[in-house]
Structures are given as structure tokens and as C-alpha cells.
Motif scaffolding. Structure first.
Motif, PDB file in Angstrom:
ATOM      1  N   MET A   1     -10.218  -3.177 -20.868  1.00 29.68           N
ATOM      2  CA  MET A   1      -9.646  -1.828 -20.738  1.00 29.68           C
ATOM      3  C   MET A   1      -8.539  -1.829 -19.677  1.00 29.68           C
ATOM      4  N   LYS A   2      -7.440  -1.187 -20.002  1.00 25.28           N
ATOM      5  CA  LYS A   2      -6.318  -1.169 -19.059  1.00 25.28           C
ATOM      6  C   LYS A   2      -6.604  -0.272 -17.860  1.00 25.28           C
ATOM      7  N   LYS A   3      -5.943  -0.628 -16.762  1.00 24.11           N
ATOM      8  CA  LYS A   3      -6.095   0.169 -15.535  1.00 24.11           C
ATOM      9  C   LYS A   3      -4.695   0.585 -15.086  1.00 24.11           C
ATOM     10  N   THR A   4      -4.594   1.807 -14.624  1.00 29.61           N
ATOM     11  CA  THR A   4      -3.298   2.262 -14.105  1.00 29.61           C
ATOM     12  C   THR A   4      -3.153   1.825 -12.658  1.00 29.61           C
ATOM     13  N   ILE A   5      -2.046   1.142 -12.371  1.00 27.08           N
ATOM     14  CA  ILE A   5      -1.781   0.724 -10.993  1.00 27.08           C
ATOM     15  C   ILE A   5      -0.451   1.307 -10.534  1.00 27.08           C
ATOM     16  N   ARG A   6      -0.375   1.518  -9.232  1.00 23.04           N
ATOM     17  CA  ARG A   6       0.879   1.985  -8.618  1.00 23.04           C
ATOM     18  C   ARG A   6       1.289   0.949  -7.587  1.00 23.04           C
ATOM     19  N   VAL A   7       2.431   0.353  -7.817  1.00 26.91           N
ATOM     20  CA  VAL A   7       2.912  -0.700  -6.922  1.00 26.91           C
ATOM     21  C   VAL A   7       4.358  -0.403  -6.555  1.00 26.91           C
ATOM     22  N   THR A   8       4.650  -0.469  -5.284  1.00 28.89           N
ATOM     23  CA  THR A   8       6.033  -0.298  -4.847  1.00 28.89           C
ATOM     24  C   THR A   8       6.677  -1.681  -4.786  1.00 28.89           C
ATOM     25  N   VAL A   9       7.699  -1.876  -5.597  1.00 33.67           N
ATOM     26  CA  VAL A   9       8.368  -3.174  -5.641  1.00 33.67           C
ATOM     27  C   VAL A   9       9.816  -2.983  -5.217  1.00 33.67           C
ATOM     28  N   ASN A  10      10.183  -3.671  -4.155  1.00 32.66           N
ATOM     29  CA  ASN A  10      11.546  -3.572  -3.606  1.00 32.66           C
ATOM     30  C   ASN A  10      11.939  -2.109  -3.355  1.00 32.66           C
ATOM     31  N   GLY A  11      10.952  -1.336  -2.881  1.00 34.03           N
ATOM     32  CA  GLY A  11      11.209   0.049  -2.504  1.00 34.03           C
ATOM     33  C   GLY A  11      11.100   1.053  -3.636  1.00 34.03           C
ATOM     34  N   ARG A  12      10.868   0.575  -4.858  1.00 36.47           N
ATOM     35  CA  ARG A  12      10.751   1.494  -5.996  1.00 36.47           C
ATOM     36  C   ARG A  12       9.305   1.522  -6.484  1.00 36.47           C
ATOM     37  N   LEU A  13       8.795   2.728  -6.694  1.00 38.45           N
ATOM     38  CA  LEU A  13       7.395   2.864  -7.129  1.00 38.45           C
ATOM     39  C   LEU A  13       7.297   2.699  -8.647  1.00 38.45           C
ATOM     40  N   TYR A  14       6.396   1.818  -9.055  1.00 39.31           N
ATOM     41  CA  TYR A  14       6.113   1.628 -10.483  1.00 39.31           C
ATOM     42  C   TYR A  14       4.672   2.060 -10.736  1.00 39.31           C
ATOM     43  N   GLU A  15       4.476   2.806 -11.793  1.00 35.61           N
ATOM     44  CA  GLU A  15       3.121   3.173 -12.223  1.00 35.61           C
ATOM     45  C   GLU A  15       2.972   2.632 -13.637  1.00 35.61           C
ATOM     46  N   GLU A  16       2.058   1.697 -13.808  1.00 34.30           N
ATOM     47  CA  GLU A  16       1.936   1.008 -15.096  1.00 34.30           C
ATOM     48  C   GLU A  16       0.469   0.819 -15.463  1.00 34.30           C
ATOM     49  N   ASP A  17       0.219   0.783 -16.764  1.00 33.48           N
ATOM     50  CA  ASP A  17      -1.114   0.463 -17.267  1.00 33.48           C
ATOM     51  C   ASP A  17      -1.162  -1.033 -17.548  1.00 33.48           C
ATOM     52  N   VAL A  18      -2.088  -1.721 -16.914  1.00 33.56           N
ATOM     53  CA  VAL A  18      -2.144  -3.178 -17.089  1.00 33.56           C
ATOM     54  C   VAL A  18      -3.564  -3.627 -17.417  1.00 33.56           C
ATOM     55  N   GLU A  19      -3.629  -4.750 -18.139  1.00 30.99           N
ATOM     56  CA  GLU A  19      -4.918  -5.401 -18.355  1.00 30.99           C
ATOM     57  C   GLU A  19      -5.359  -6.008 -17.025  1.00 30.99           C
ATOM     58  N   PRO A  20      -6.640  -5.943 -16.702  1.00 35.29           N
ATOM     59  CA  PRO A  20      -7.111  -6.502 -15.424  1.00 35.29           C
ATOM     60  C   PRO A  20      -6.815  -7.992 -15.272  1.00 35.29           C
ATOM     61  N   ARG A  21      -6.650  -8.709 -16.400  1.00 38.67           N
ATOM     62  CA  ARG A  21      -6.426 -10.165 -16.314  1.00 38.67           C
ATOM     63  C   ARG A  21      -4.966 -10.525 -16.060  1.00 38.67           C
ATOM     64  N   ILE A  22      -4.064  -9.546 -16.084  1.00 35.99           N
ATOM     65  CA  ILE A  22      -2.636  -9.851 -15.939  1.00 35.99           C
ATOM     66  C   ILE A  22      -2.330 -10.286 -14.504  1.00 35.99           C
ATOM     67  N   LEU A  23      -1.653 -11.425 -14.395  1.00 38.55           N
ATOM     68  CA  LEU A  23      -1.288 -11.930 -13.066  1.00 38.55           C
ATOM     69  C   LEU A  23      -0.146 -11.100 -12.483  1.00 38.55           C
ATOM     70  N   LEU A  24      -0.073 -11.079 -11.155  1.00 41.12           N
ATOM     71  CA  LEU A  24       1.017 -10.351 -10.512  1.00 41.12           C
ATOM     72  C   LEU A  24       2.374 -10.943 -10.921  1.00 41.12           C
ATOM     73  N   SER A  25       2.454 -12.244 -11.045  1.00 42.48           N
ATOM     74  CA  SER A  25       3.703 -12.882 -11.468  1.00 42.48           C
ATOM     75  C   SER A  25       4.114 -12.381 -12.862  1.00 42.48           C
ATOM     76  N   HIS A  26       3.154 -12.273 -13.751  1.00 40.17           N
ATOM     77  CA  HIS A  26       3.420 -11.787 -15.107  1.00 40.17           C
ATOM     78  C   HIS A  26       3.849 -10.318 -15.053  1.00 40.17           C
ATOM     79  N   PHE A  27       3.152  -9.541 -14.232  1.00 35.19           N
ATOM     80  CA  PHE A  27       3.500  -8.122 -14.087  1.00 35.19           C
ATOM     81  C   PHE A  27       4.956  -7.977 -13.639  1.00 35.19           C
ATOM     82  N   LEU A  28       5.334  -8.757 -12.641  1.00 34.50           N
ATOM     83  CA  LEU A  28       6.701  -8.641 -12.109  1.00 34.50           C
ATOM     84  C   LEU A  28       7.727  -9.006 -13.177  1.00 34.50           C
ATOM     85  N   ARG A  29       7.470 -10.096 -13.893  1.00 36.04           N
ATOM     86  CA  ARG A  29       8.464 -10.583 -14.853  1.00 36.04           C
ATOM     87  C   ARG A  29       8.440  -9.812 -16.173  1.00 36.04           C
TER      88      ARG A  29
END
Ligand code: FES
Ligand code: FES
Length: 157
Positions: A1-29
Motif C-alpha cells: 500500500m502506498k504512503k504519502t510522504i512530504r520531503v523538501t528537496v533543494n528547498g522545494r516541498l514535494y508531496e508524493e504517494d510512494v510504495e514503502p519499498r521505493i529507495l530514496l535514490s529511485h524517488f529522487l530520480r
């Protein structure tokens, strides 16, 4: 089940639904399209995926994106300001500290973190700080020279 995360990247806030298994590197790219962070080994050995997570240098292939929920991430795209390369980026260019460029984002992020914490590092400190970043091309000499040069020029690399 996807989870909504809020991450500020380079000063910009992103709110995204991600699978718990997704790596941060994959999320960024793949999720937010910041492909400056490279992915090599995906097991924490090469350092190509290095970013700052809440100002701490980490390997983004060793973190899940959900672990960055509520955190701040700085990637290679976040170092240049108003189209102006950072001091360490300029030094890499000046010293030809890259060939294929695959390791370069990680090398620059690790160098940036080093100079932030140790503005005047010894060569030994530079080599130790970059010990988790592998380069197949340069033999490391130009990279070390670039970091030394950046250290001369600024405490805000
Ligand atoms: S891809 Fe993360 S350390 Fe190699
Ligand atoms: S420049 Fe090719 S791996 Fe470092």
C-alpha cells in the motif's frame, strides 16, 4: 500500500504517494525527476547516489523514500545558486576532476559536506572523506586537487 510522504528537496516541498519499498535514490530520480543523483551499485559501495539528508551525507540507495518523510534533502541540483556553480563544482571543472562523470555528483556532494564541516582539510582528510566514493576513471588525483583548491577559495563550497 502506498504512503504519502512530504520531503523538501533543494528547498522545494514535494508531496508524493510512494510504495514503502521505493529507495530514496529511485524517488529522487524517477518520482520527482532529479536525475543528477546517479545510481551505480545500489548496495552502498560506490557513493554515486550520495545526497544530504537533513544535512547529513548519506547514500540514497541505502534509504527508503519513506524514511525521508518530513526531512530535507539536498541533491547535486541544489548546489548551484541562480545559475552559478558552487565553489566545489567550479573546482571540479577547473581541475578536470571528471571523465565519464558517473561518480561526479556523489564526489561533489561528499566534497561539499567535507568542506562544510572541515573548511581547511588535510589531503589525508580529503582522501578519507572521499573513501566511500569510487571513481573508475580519474585515479582520484584531480579530484583531490579540486577539493584542495576549493578549500583555498571558500568556506562555503
Ligand atoms: S548506488 Fe548507492 S552507493 Fe552505489
Ligand atoms: S569520472 Fe568516471 S567514474 Fe569517476
Amino acid at each position: 500500500m502506498k504512503k504519502t510522504i512530504r520531503v523538501t528537496v533543494n528547498g522545494r516541498l514535494y508531496e508524493e504517494d510512494v510504495e514503502p519499498r521505493i529507495l530514496l535514490s529511485h524517488f529522487l530520480r524517477e518520482t520527482i525527476g532529479l536525475t543528477g543523483t546517479h545510481v551505480g551499485c545500489v548496495v552502498g559501495e560506490c557513493g554515486a547516489c550520495s545526497v544530504l539528508l537533513d544535512d547529513k551525507l548519506i547514500k540514497s540507495c541505502l534509504h527508503f523514500a519513506v524514511q525521508a518523510d518530513g526531512c530535507s534533502v539536498t541533491t547535486i541540483e541544489g548546489l548551484a545558486k541562480d545559475g552559478q556553480l558552487s565553489v566545489i563544482q567550479e573546482a571540479f571543472v577547473k581541475h578536470y576532476a571528471l571523465q565519464c562523470g558517473y561518480c561526479t555528483p556523489g564526489m561533489v556532494m561528499a566534497s561539499h559536506a567535507l568542506l562544510r564541516d572541515h573548511p581547511q582539510p588535510t589531503e589525508d582528510q580529503i582522501r578519507k572523506a572521499l573513501g566511500g566514493n569510487l571513481c573508475m576513471c580519474t585515479g582520484y588525483v584531480q579530484i583531490v586537487e579540486a577539493v584542495k583548491d576549493a578549500a583555498k577559495g571558500s568556506t562555503n563550497a
